[in-house]
Design a protein around this motif. Structure first.
Motif, PDB file in Angstrom:
ATOM      1  N   LEU A   4       0.659  -1.246   0.005  1.00  0.00           N
ATOM      2  CA  LEU A   4      -0.006  -0.027  -0.121  1.00  0.00           C
ATOM      3  C   LEU A   4       0.784   1.303  -0.204  1.00  0.00           C
ATOM      4  CD1 LEU A   4      -3.064  -0.800   2.222  1.00  0.00           C
ATOM      5  CD2 LEU A   4      -2.877  -0.664  -0.081  1.00  0.00           C
ATOM      6  N   TRP A   5       1.905   1.229   0.927  1.00  0.00           N
ATOM      7  CA  TRP A   5       3.003   2.376   0.889  1.00  0.00           C
ATOM      8  C   TRP A   5       3.357   2.575  -0.626  1.00  0.00           C
ATOM      9  CZ3 TRP A   5       3.426   6.454   3.723  1.00  0.00           C
ATOM     10  CH2 TRP A   5       4.692   7.322   3.413  1.00  0.00           C
ATOM     11  N   ASN A   6       3.780   1.255  -1.212  1.00  0.00           N
ATOM     12  CA  ASN A   6       4.440   1.698  -2.664  1.00  0.00           C
ATOM     13  C   ASN A   6       3.291   2.127  -3.779  1.00  0.00           C
ATOM     14  OD1 ASN A   6       7.128   1.008  -1.887  1.00  0.00           O
ATOM     15  ND2 ASN A   6       6.569  -0.888  -2.085  1.00  0.00           N
ATOM     16  N   THR A   7       1.950   1.847  -3.601  1.00  0.00           N
ATOM     17  CA  THR A   7       0.945   2.207  -4.397  1.00  0.00           C
ATOM     18  C   THR A   7       0.341   3.773  -4.014  1.00  0.00           C
ATOM     19  OG1 THR A   7       0.598   0.034  -4.527  1.00  0.00           O
ATOM     20  CG2 THR A   7      -0.920   1.330  -5.477  1.00  0.00           C
ATOM     21  N   TYR A   8      -0.290   3.812  -2.838  1.00  0.00           N
ATOM     22  CA  TYR A   8      -0.985   5.212  -2.437  1.00  0.00           C
ATOM     23  C   TYR A   8      -0.211   5.815  -1.318  1.00  0.00           C
ATOM     24  CZ  TYR A   8      -4.710   2.082  -4.349  1.00  0.00           C
ATOM     25  OH  TYR A   8      -5.589   1.233  -5.174  1.00  0.00           O
ATOM     26  N   GLY A   9       1.091   5.493  -0.986  1.00  0.00           N
ATOM     27  CA  GLY A   9       1.456   6.320   0.138  1.00  0.00           C
ATOM     28  C   GLY A   9       1.664   7.610   0.063  1.00  0.00           C
ATOM     29  N   LYS A  10       1.497   8.271   1.256  1.00  0.00           N
ATOM     30  CA  LYS A  10       1.779   9.900   1.408  1.00  0.00           C
ATOM     31  C   LYS A  10       2.392  10.048   2.715  1.00  0.00           C
ATOM     32  CE  LYS A  10      -2.529  11.018  -0.242  1.00  0.00           C
ATOM     33  NZ  LYS A  10      -3.598  12.156  -0.326  1.00  0.00           N
ATOM     34  N   GLU A  11       3.080  11.198   2.503  1.00  0.00           N
ATOM     35  CA  GLU A  11       3.576  11.774   4.058  1.00  0.00           C
ATOM     36  C   GLU A  11       2.944  12.826   4.144  1.00  0.00           C
ATOM     37  OE1 GLU A  11       7.682  11.696   3.426  1.00  0.00           O
ATOM     38  OE2 GLU A  11       7.933   9.794   4.654  1.00  0.00           O
ATOM     39  N   GLU A  12       2.363  13.263   5.371  1.00  0.00           N
ATOM     40  CA  GLU A  12       1.683  14.325   5.506  1.00  0.00           C
ATOM     41  C   GLU A  12       2.275  15.078   6.763  1.00  0.00           C
ATOM     42  OE1 GLU A  12      -2.458  13.306   6.366  1.00  0.00           O
ATOM     43  OE2 GLU A  12      -2.636  12.639   4.213  1.00  0.00           O
ATOM     44  N   LEU A  13       2.879  16.283   6.413  1.00  0.00           N
ATOM     45  CA  LEU A  13       3.630  17.227   7.309  1.00  0.00           C
ATOM     46  C   LEU A  13       2.773  18.271   7.630  1.00  0.00           C
ATOM     47  CD1 LEU A  13       7.316  16.825   5.919  1.00  0.00           C
ATOM     48  CD2 LEU A  13       6.457  16.025   8.328  1.00  0.00           C
ATOM     49  N   VAL A  14       2.500  18.499   8.819  1.00  0.00           N
ATOM     50  CA  VAL A  14       1.894  19.956   9.154  1.00  0.00           C
ATOM     51  C   VAL A  14       2.579  20.635  10.135  1.00  0.00           C
ATOM     52  CG1 VAL A  14      -0.317  20.929  10.276  1.00  0.00           C
ATOM     53  CG2 VAL A  14      -0.337  18.968   8.874  1.00  0.00           C
ATOM     54  N   PHE A  15       3.045  21.764   9.895  1.00  0.00           N
ATOM     55  CA  PHE A  15       3.644  22.752  10.692  1.00  0.00           C
ATOM     56  C   PHE A  15       2.702  23.781  11.293  1.00  0.00           C
ATOM     57  CE2 PHE A  15       6.892  21.468   7.698  1.00  0.00           C
ATOM     58  CZ  PHE A  15       7.954  20.962   8.331  1.00  0.00           C
ATOM     59  N   SER A  16       2.824  24.051  12.527  1.00  0.00           N
ATOM     60  CA  SER A  16       1.932  24.845  13.208  1.00  0.00           C
ATOM     61  C   SER A  16       2.296  25.290  14.665  1.00  0.00           C
ATOM     62  CB  SER A  16       0.466  24.363  13.263  1.00  0.00           C
ATOM     63  OG  SER A  16       0.349  23.282  14.024  1.00  0.00           O
ATOM     64  N   ASN A  17       2.505  26.314  14.995  1.00  0.00           N
ATOM     65  CA  ASN A  17       2.776  26.822  16.532  1.00  0.00           C
ATOM     66  C   ASN A  17       3.854  26.185  17.232  1.00  0.00           C
ATOM     67  OD1 ASN A  17       0.824  28.683  16.261  1.00  0.00           O
ATOM     68  ND2 ASN A  17      -0.725  27.371  17.098  1.00  0.00           N
ATOM     69  N   ASN A  18       4.997  25.998  16.555  1.00  0.00           N
ATOM     70  CA  ASN A  18       6.177  25.518  17.261  1.00  0.00           C
ATOM     71  C   ASN A  18       6.156  23.876  17.329  1.00  0.00           C
ATOM     72  OD1 ASN A  18       7.371  28.016  17.318  1.00  0.00           O
ATOM     73  ND2 ASN A  18       6.791  28.300  19.451  1.00  0.00           N
ATOM     74  N   GLN A  19       5.449  23.352  16.423  1.00  0.00           N
ATOM     75  CA  GLN A  19       5.440  21.934  16.518  1.00  0.00           C
ATOM     76  C   GLN A  19       5.351  21.538  14.864  1.00  0.00           C
ATOM     77  OE1 GLN A  19       2.224  20.134  19.078  1.00  0.00           O
ATOM     78  NE2 GLN A  19       0.682  20.564  17.541  1.00  0.00           N
ATOM     79  N   CYS A  20       5.625  20.035  14.925  1.00  0.00           N
ATOM     80  CA  CYS A  20       5.387  19.594  13.509  1.00  0.00           C
ATOM     81  C   CYS A  20       4.705  18.306  13.614  1.00  0.00           C
ATOM     82  CB  CYS A  20       6.863  19.126  12.814  1.00  0.00           C
ATOM     83  SG  CYS A  20       6.774  18.472  11.181  1.00  0.00           S
ATOM     84  N   THR A  21       3.732  17.924  12.992  1.00  0.00           N
ATOM     85  CA  THR A  21       2.783  16.864  13.010  1.00  0.00           C
ATOM     86  C   THR A  21       3.160  16.069  11.723  1.00  0.00           C
ATOM     87  OG1 THR A  21       1.270  17.971  14.099  1.00  0.00           O
ATOM     88  CG2 THR A  21       0.570  16.003  13.325  1.00  0.00           C
ATOM     89  N   TYR A  22       3.528  14.807  11.980  1.00  0.00           N
ATOM     90  CA  TYR A  22       3.800  13.772  10.655  1.00  0.00           C
ATOM     91  C   TYR A  22       2.766  12.506  10.964  1.00  0.00           C
ATOM     92  CZ  TYR A  22       6.105  10.307   8.098  1.00  0.00           C
ATOM     93  OH  TYR A  22       6.191   9.144   7.328  1.00  0.00           O
ATOM     94  N   VAL A  23       2.229  12.226   9.741  1.00  0.00           N
ATOM     95  CA  VAL A  23       1.214  11.238   9.585  1.00  0.00           C
ATOM     96  C   VAL A  23       1.647  10.466   8.177  1.00  0.00           C
ATOM     97  CG1 VAL A  23      -0.999  10.323   9.366  1.00  0.00           C
ATOM     98  CG2 VAL A  23      -0.328  12.243  10.605  1.00  0.00           C
ATOM     99  N   ALA A  24       1.847   9.075   8.418  1.00  0.00           N
ATOM    100  CA  ALA A  24       2.011   8.237   7.102  1.00  0.00           C
ATOM    101  C   ALA A  24       0.570   7.785   6.646  1.00  0.00           C
ATOM    102  CB  ALA A  24       3.087   7.178   7.323  1.00  0.00           C
ATOM    103  N   ASN A  25       0.331   8.139   5.380  1.00  0.00           N
ATOM    104  CA  ASN A  25      -0.941   7.595   4.923  1.00  0.00           C
ATOM    105  C   ASN A  25      -0.769   6.638   3.991  1.00  0.00           C
ATOM    106  OD1 ASN A  25      -3.729   7.439   3.845  1.00  0.00           O
ATOM    107  ND2 ASN A  25      -3.838   9.763   3.468  1.00  0.00           N
ATOM    108  N   TYR A  26      -1.194   5.671   4.363  1.00  0.00           N
ATOM    109  CA  TYR A  26      -1.111   4.451   3.312  1.00  0.00           C
ATOM    110  C   TYR A  26      -2.133   4.083   2.360  1.00  0.00           C
ATOM    111  CZ  TYR A  26       2.669   2.690   6.473  1.00  0.00           C
ATOM    112  OH  TYR A  26       3.638   2.641   7.128  1.00  0.00           O
ATOM    113  N   GLY A  27      -3.295   5.133   2.346  1.00  0.00           N
ATOM    114  CA  GLY A  27      -4.501   5.006   1.526  1.00  0.00           C
ATOM    115  C   GLY A  27      -5.424   4.315   1.869  1.00  0.00           C
ATOM    116  N   TRP A  28      -5.367   2.933   2.551  1.00  0.00           N
ATOM    117  CA  TRP A  28      -6.568   2.395   2.981  1.00  0.00           C
ATOM    118  C   TRP A  28      -6.679   2.709   4.579  1.00  0.00           C
ATOM    119  CZ3 TRP A  28      -6.573  -3.299   1.075  1.00  0.00           C
ATOM    120  CH2 TRP A  28      -6.642  -3.321  -0.366  1.00  0.00           C
ATOM    121  N   PHE A  29      -5.574   3.226   5.398  1.00  0.00           N
ATOM    122  CA  PHE A  29      -5.508   3.330   6.589  1.00  0.00           C
ATOM    123  C   PHE A  29      -4.103   4.357   6.893  1.00  0.00           C
ATOM    124  CE2 PHE A  29      -2.991  -0.510   6.257  1.00  0.00           C
ATOM    125  CZ  PHE A  29      -1.864  -0.439   6.672  1.00  0.00           C
ATOM    126  N   LYS A  30      -4.172   4.896   8.181  1.00  0.00           N
ATOM    127  CA  LYS A  30      -3.115   5.876   8.579  1.00  0.00           C
ATOM    128  C   LYS A  30      -2.453   5.412   9.478  1.00  0.00           C
ATOM    129  CE  LYS A  30      -5.396  10.296   6.930  1.00  0.00           C
ATOM    130  NZ  LYS A  30      -5.765  11.467   7.140  1.00  0.00           N
TER     131      LYS A  30
END
Length: 81
Positions: free
Chosen positions: A34-60
């Motif tokens: 799923l990572w090789n097919t639909y995978g995305k990395e979601e980075l959100v920068f806000s108020n002195n913190q960075c949030t990271y989520v690995a999105n596999y397409g079917w689940f996160k």
């Protein structure tokens, strides 16, 4: 396993261990495919913190947050020969 049980020899604990191991292997292979097919990395920068989520397409994957003190980001070129 099915033929062993149907012959009347019973169920052993090794069956459950084998099923557990192959279930883990199947889940790992599902994540990789799923990572090789639909995978995305979601980075959100806000108020002195960075949030990271690995999105596999079917689940996160679980949300990972990392605080930082400074907001200075730089790009350093790396030279390749």
């Amino acid at each position: 396993m099915i033929s062993y049980i149907s012959e009347g020899k019973g169920i052993h604990a090794g069956f459950f261990v084998t099923i557990f191991i192959f279930s883990l292997l199947g889940f790992y292979l599902l994540r990789v495919s799923l990572w090789n097919t639909y995978g995305k990395e979601e980075l959100v920068f806000s108020n002195n913190q960075c949030t990271y989520v690995a999105n596999y397409g079917w689940f996160k994957d679980r949300v990972k947050t990392e605080p930082f003190d400074t907001t200075n980001f730089a790009k350093n070129p790396v030279g390749y020969i």
